[in-house]
Write a protein that holds these residues in place. Structure first.
Motif, PDB file in Angstrom:
ATOM      1  N   VAL A 158      40.048  44.259  43.041  1.00  0.00           N
ATOM      2  CA  VAL A 158      40.735  43.890  44.290  1.00  0.00           C
ATOM      3  C   VAL A 158      40.291  42.526  44.810  1.00  0.00           C
ATOM      4  O   VAL A 158      40.871  42.016  45.765  1.00  0.00           O
ATOM      5  CB  VAL A 158      40.545  44.980  45.376  1.00  0.00           C
ATOM      6  CG1 VAL A 158      41.143  46.291  44.926  1.00  0.00           C
ATOM      7  CG2 VAL A 158      39.091  45.138  45.743  1.00  0.00           C
ATOM      8  N   ASP A 159      39.262  41.944  44.194  1.00  0.00           N
ATOM      9  CA  ASP A 159      38.857  40.587  44.567  1.00  0.00           C
ATOM     10  C   ASP A 159      39.784  39.536  43.970  1.00  0.00           C
ATOM     11  O   ASP A 159      39.765  38.382  44.405  1.00  0.00           O
ATOM     12  CB  ASP A 159      37.425  40.314  44.096  1.00  0.00           C
ATOM     13  CG  ASP A 159      36.424  40.770  45.140  1.00  0.00           C
ATOM     14  OD1 ASP A 159      35.218  40.773  44.837  1.00  0.00           O
ATOM     15  OD2 ASP A 159      36.857  41.135  46.248  1.00  0.00           O
ATOM     16  N   ASN A 160      40.546  39.917  42.990  1.00  0.00           N
ATOM     17  CA  ASN A 160      41.535  38.990  42.429  1.00  0.00           C
ATOM     18  C   ASN A 160      42.529  38.673  43.539  1.00  0.00           C
ATOM     19  O   ASN A 160      43.062  39.585  44.174  1.00  0.00           O
ATOM     20  CB  ASN A 160      42.213  39.667  41.230  1.00  0.00           C
ATOM     21  CG  ASN A 160      43.238  38.788  40.552  1.00  0.00           C
ATOM     22  OD1 ASN A 160      44.169  38.289  41.188  1.00  0.00           O
ATOM     23  ND2 ASN A 160      43.088  38.600  39.258  1.00  0.00           N
ATOM     24  N   PRO A 161      42.810  37.398  43.803  1.00  0.00           N
ATOM     25  CA  PRO A 161      43.664  37.037  44.948  1.00  0.00           C
ATOM     26  C   PRO A 161      45.025  37.746  44.932  1.00  0.00           C
ATOM     27  O   PRO A 161      45.538  38.156  45.973  1.00  0.00           O
ATOM     28  CB  PRO A 161      43.848  35.518  44.808  1.00  0.00           C
ATOM     29  CG  PRO A 161      42.704  35.068  43.975  1.00  0.00           C
ATOM     30  CD  PRO A 161      42.334  36.208  43.081  1.00  0.00           C
ATOM     31  N   LEU A 162      45.578  37.903  43.736  1.00  0.00           N
ATOM     32  CA  LEU A 162      46.887  38.558  43.634  1.00  0.00           C
ATOM     33  C   LEU A 162      46.759  40.055  43.904  1.00  0.00           C
ATOM     34  O   LEU A 162      47.617  40.664  44.561  1.00  0.00           O
ATOM     35  CB  LEU A 162      47.432  38.327  42.221  1.00  0.00           C
ATOM     36  CG  LEU A 162      48.928  38.457  41.999  1.00  0.00           C
ATOM     37  CD1 LEU A 162      49.708  37.519  42.886  1.00  0.00           C
ATOM     38  CD2 LEU A 162      49.264  38.165  40.524  1.00  0.00           C
ATOM     39  N   LEU A 163      45.681  40.647  43.430  1.00  0.00           N
ATOM     40  CA  LEU A 163      45.537  42.101  43.504  1.00  0.00           C
ATOM     41  C   LEU A 163      44.962  42.564  44.836  1.00  0.00           C
ATOM     42  O   LEU A 163      44.906  43.753  45.107  1.00  0.00           O
ATOM     43  CB  LEU A 163      44.650  42.600  42.355  1.00  0.00           C
ATOM     44  CG  LEU A 163      45.147  42.230  40.968  1.00  0.00           C
ATOM     45  CD1 LEU A 163      44.135  42.631  39.901  1.00  0.00           C
ATOM     46  CD2 LEU A 163      46.482  42.893  40.666  1.00  0.00           C
ATOM     47  N   ALA A 164      44.514  41.616  45.653  1.00  0.00           N
ATOM     48  CA  ALA A 164      43.975  41.992  46.968  1.00  0.00           C
ATOM     49  C   ALA A 164      45.077  42.615  47.824  1.00  0.00           C
ATOM     50  O   ALA A 164      44.807  43.406  48.724  1.00  0.00           O
ATOM     51  CB  ALA A 164      43.392  40.764  47.656  1.00  0.00           C
ATOM     52  N   PRO A 198      34.910  41.105  34.626  1.00  0.00           N
ATOM     53  CA  PRO A 198      36.224  40.462  34.591  1.00  0.00           C
ATOM     54  C   PRO A 198      36.866  40.495  35.968  1.00  0.00           C
ATOM     55  O   PRO A 198      36.648  41.429  36.746  1.00  0.00           O
ATOM     56  CB  PRO A 198      37.016  41.330  33.601  1.00  0.00           C
ATOM     57  CG  PRO A 198      36.307  42.636  33.543  1.00  0.00           C
ATOM     58  CD  PRO A 198      34.874  42.375  33.879  1.00  0.00           C
ATOM     59  N   THR A 199      37.658  39.492  36.258  1.00  0.00           N
ATOM     60  CA  THR A 199      38.371  39.466  37.536  1.00  0.00           C
ATOM     61  C   THR A 199      39.859  39.721  37.331  1.00  0.00           C
ATOM     62  O   THR A 199      40.638  39.639  38.273  1.00  0.00           O
ATOM     63  CB  THR A 199      38.196  38.097  38.210  1.00  0.00           C
ATOM     64  OG1 THR A 199      38.592  37.082  37.277  1.00  0.00           O
ATOM     65  CG2 THR A 199      36.755  37.856  38.618  1.00  0.00           C
TER      66      THR A 199
END
Lengths: 304, 311
Positions: free
Chosen positions: B74-80, B201-202
């Motif tokens: 959820v730290d991935n900008p898209l997946l947040a 991995p992010t």
């Protein structure tokens, strides 16, 4: 001769040492074996503790010295996966590869020599073209494909041999697979050497003296053509030890090739390095024997 | 292995059990078809018809304790954005993956964030439907259309894992994302994904989970609970704190205690809503057996042959 042998032994030791350093460095650069050996639910801390237990947290040069000083003479260096002493483990598998390699060389030679001679003596004939075509196919077809083909036809359809495993009948298919390529190489070499030798003046002289063609071919022709062929056979024996890496896993033949493939995938560093060292020792020894044999076979060649 | 005659229970029907280690899957299949082995586990779906045409062999399937999911850091900008995470679930046609890749027999749709073999899965939950239109709408609302996402996966670890990843990438692209698909060797992939070695991995990553203990809290302890020093829950999921408390409480409760089931059902509902994972499928393990052997496979991948009998 003694000086030559000693020099070659020293060279071989240097080569093996260089191989061991290169393989050791590359293997350590390939990943962390502790991360693979711990269970999936293990944490990063668990993996780190296991790394420490395996001695992988020490400087790489220290690991190398520790490995090389204990690998040959003690059983303290063990396989990460099998937890067995390295040298016996590797030698146990090498035994199977040597058996396979020996059978391959015998089988490929028994086919290549007569076919090569025949092809040379019937140069330009339909048979010659056919034999050369087989040789080209042998050198072109990838060994894994030949393996699957032989398995399909001889094991699956005709049920002549088992599919895989260890045993007298089980060795036939992997040996045939490896022999197909080896035979092609030897066949072309025998043919070209025979063509060269049979065109020599002494062969013409022998014929002019009324020597039967069989003895002209065998005693005068083949005997001289055989020298480079025998040396190549010896060199191929060493190459087969490495070439079996592809074929052994397919037939579940528990040789050194299989052990190395499994160990590379599992990042079992000690086994990979030990296997590479043993293979290097073996190949350099075989090369030395071939050089000595070459000198013995051809009296014109003497090493100072 | 040979039977121990002094065993306190009735002796097994077979005196000798041979384990054959055959690295190549094609060789394993051929060995089975020629009678060299009697029980072949983890048969890939495409060879099932070949085995079934032979009257001497049969196929047995068992719902496995192993599932496949895609972790969404959820730290991935898209997946947040939760809308994106939901969209990634709605975009996947699980039924089609099962029919096409697994020939309809090698897997089942994963409807809950737990292996389907577990009695503690919430029976009221139906997972995420296949709704690419809604997925696209959510992505538009989130401003994610045309954005690039990287999907990492293993190969040669789980049955058809590489192909599964390709299918997922295709479904996500069909709803407007650009997908950079990166299958990797398990030896390099697993330390990163499972332990952050050398780095977590992010990107979304395809992963399997399986456990023979049949305990729901075990999966959540690994993938939900936030632990100090780096845990999958702390790095990827970052769920609400009360999840950690629930899992702790669940692990202390007896299996028959109603409170345990109550908490687990609520946790599964909230996980579905939060959508930290793309639920893909639950494996059905396929075994090929010689008709000379009477044996049923286990869902937890154990090959316990004690009860095997000749037919």
């Amino acid at each position: 001769m003694h000086r030559f042998i000693i020099e070659r032994l020293i060279q071989s030791a240097v080569i093996v040492a260089v191989v061991s350093v290169i393989v050791f460095l590359f293997v350590h650069a390939s990943g962390d074996p502790a991360a693979l050996l711990v269970p999936e639910q293990a944490t990063a801390a668990d993996a780190a503790n296991y790394r420490k237990a395996l001695g992988l947290d020490r400087p790489i040069y220290e690991q190398y010295v520790q490995f090389m000083s204990h690998f040959w003479f003690s059983d303290t260096v063990k396989s990460f996966r099998f937890q067995q002493s390295l040298l016996p483990l590797v030698l146990q598998h090498l035994k199977f590869t040597l058996i396979l390699a020996a059978l391959t060389i015998v089988a490929s030679s028994l086919l290549a020599v007569p076919l090569g001679i025949f092809s040379a003596l019937r140069r330009g004939s339909v048979m010659d073209v056919g034999i050369r075509l087989v040789a080209v196919m042998g050198q072109s077809m990838p060994s894994f494909w030949v393996a699957m083909l032989l398995m399909l036809i001889l094991a699956m359809h005709l049920r002549l041999f088992p599919v895989s495993g260890v045993g007298v009948k089980n060795i036939v298919l992997p040996a045939m697979t490896l022999a197909f390529f080896q035979m092609a190489v030897l066949l072309r070499l025998v043919r070209s050497e025979m063509l060269e030798v049979m065109g020599q003046e002494y062969v013409r002289t022998a014929r002019a003296k009324g020597v039967p063609e069989f003895w002209v071919t065998s005693r005068h022709g083949l005997k001289n053509a055989a020298i480079p062929v025998i040396t190549v056979m010896g060199l191929q024996f060493g190459a087969l030890v490495q070439g079996a890496i592809v074929v052994e896993p397919i037939f579940a033949w528990p040789g050194l090739g299989w052990l190395l493939v499994e160990s590379i995938a599992a990042r079992d560093f000690p086994v990979v390095v030990a296997g590479a060292i043993i293979a290097a020792v073996f190949v350099t020894l075989v090369n030395l024997i071939v050089d000595l044999l070459y000198g013995w076979l051809d009296p014109r060649i003497r090493v100072n | 292995m040979e039977v121990f005659k002094g065993y306190w229970r009735p002796l097994p029907a077979f005196d000798r059990l041979v384990w054959r280690i055959i690295p190549d899957p094609s060789t394993r299949k051929n060995e089975f078809l020629t009678g060299g082995i009697d029980v072949l586990p983890f048969v890939t779906p495409e060879i099932v018809p070949e085995i079934q045409t032979n009257p001497n062999f049969r196929i047995e399937t068992v719902l496995s304790t192993r599932l496949m999911f895609v972790g969404l850091p959820v730290d991935n900008p898209l997946l947040a954005d939760k809308r994106v995470r939901l969209a990634l679930n709605l975009a996947v046609n699980k039924r089609e993956i099962i029919e096409q890749l697994f020939r309809g027999i090698g897997a089942a749709e994963l409807t809950v964030p737990l292996p389907l073999t577990l009695a503690e899965r919430n029976p009221k939950l139906e997972g995420y439907p296949y709704d690419p239109d809604k997925a696209q709408k959510l992505l538009k609302e989130a401003g994610a259309i045309g954005k690039t996402i990287t999907l990492e996966a293993s190969y040669n670890r789980y049955t058809l894992d590489r192909e599964m990843g390709e299918a997922l990438a295709g479904y996500w692209e069909a709803v407007g994302l650009k997908v950079d698909y990166k299958p990797q060797d398990w030896a390099a992939y697993s330390p990163r994904a499972l332990r952050g070695s050398p780095a977590w991995p992010t990107n979304p990553f395809l992963m399997g989970f399986g456990d023979g203990r049949y305990l729901a809290d075990y999966m959540y302890d690994l993938w939900i609970v936030k632990k100090p020093g780096g845990s999958r829950g702390a790095v990827y999921t970052k769920g609400p704190d009360h999840w950690d408390e629930w899992v702790r409480e669940i692990s202390l409760l007896g299996l028959q205690e109603p409170r345990r089931r109550e908490l687990l059902y609520k946790l599964q509902e909230e996980i579905l809503d939060y959508a930290p994972w793309v639920l893909v499928l639950n494996f059905k393990d396929i075994y090929a057996l010689n008709n000379k052997v009477d044996w049923k496979p286990f869902s937890n991948e154990r090959r316990d042959m004690y009860d095997a009998k000749p037919r």
